[in-house]
Write an enzyme that holds these catalytic residues in place. Sequence first.
Site, short mmCIF file in Angstrom:
data_model
loop_
_atom_site.label_atom_id
_atom_site.label_comp_id
_atom_site.label_asym_id
_atom_site.label_seq_id
_atom_site.Cartn_x
_atom_site.Cartn_y
_atom_site.Cartn_z
N GLY A 46 0.75 -1.19 -0.10
CA GLY A 46 -0.20 0.03 0.05
C GLY A 46 1.02 1.07 -0.08
O GLY A 46 1.86 1.22 0.29
N GLN A 51 2.79 10.03 1.29
CA GLN A 51 4.06 9.30 1.32
C GLN A 51 4.85 9.76 0.32
O GLN A 51 6.19 9.41 0.42
CB GLN A 51 3.78 7.83 1.47
N CYS A 95 5.64 0.01 7.25
CA CYS A 95 5.25 1.17 6.73
C CYS A 95 6.43 1.66 5.66
O CYS A 95 7.79 1.44 6.03
CB CYS A 95 4.79 2.09 7.40
N LEU A 96 6.30 1.93 4.47
CA LEU A 96 7.47 2.21 3.52
C LEU A 96 8.03 3.61 3.97
O LEU A 96 9.03 3.97 3.61
CB LEU A 96 6.88 2.33 2.02
N HIS A 137 -4.62 1.19 7.31
CA HIS A 137 -3.54 1.81 7.49
C HIS A 137 -3.32 3.18 6.58
O HIS A 137 -2.85 3.86 6.88
CB HIS A 137 -2.52 0.70 7.21
N GLU A 138 -3.62 2.92 5.19
CA GLU A 138 -3.61 3.96 4.15
C GLU A 138 -4.39 4.97 4.43
O GLU A 138 -4.26 6.04 4.12
CB GLU A 138 -3.68 3.07 2.74
N HIS A 141 -3.02 7.56 6.78
CA HIS A 141 -2.16 8.26 6.14
C HIS A 141 -2.77 9.67 5.77
O HIS A 141 -2.19 10.57 5.86
CB HIS A 141 -1.33 7.61 5.18
#
Length: 176
Positions: A46, A51, A95-96, A137-138, A141
Amino acid sequence: MTTRPILIHPDPRLKKLCDPVAALDDTIRQLADDMLETMYDAPGVGLAAPQIGVMSRIFVMDCAKEKSGFPEPMVMINPEITWVSEEKNVHEEGCLSLPEQYADVTRPKEVRMRWLGLDGQTHEEQFDGLWATCAQHELDHLNGKLFIDHLGPLKRQMVTRKLEKLKREWAREGRA
């Protein structure tokens, strides 16, 4: 498609509320393509627009590795949760924007979401398992929240310090 640089925590843009996407146009379609390319390249399941420094309510995800193994990319514009299950699920999240950091996070086991698709249509679907975790999660963000915000203050502070150190190391190496 272009791979874009991913912001690393602590970056103040990761803590900001994103603006709704006003119109589905070629700029948004290009953004979605770039986000998918960036997510797959990272690799991740994701990626939310903030991000990559874009403060718009759009995210992409593909958790197909859990099912068929074939890509099932999803682009969600102006997503919202319309229902959550009472039953909870604990999943180890990463997480990225928080490289090499993982923690168990408790979230609703299932969610129903509504969003605008690239086809210009409103979609609604119920998710469970990794798909439900990823969608939540996304969406976090887009609301300026990271998975570490679900942790206790000590653990959150420890992760933030590790990432500050990592960013300094990358800057010295010319990678940041």
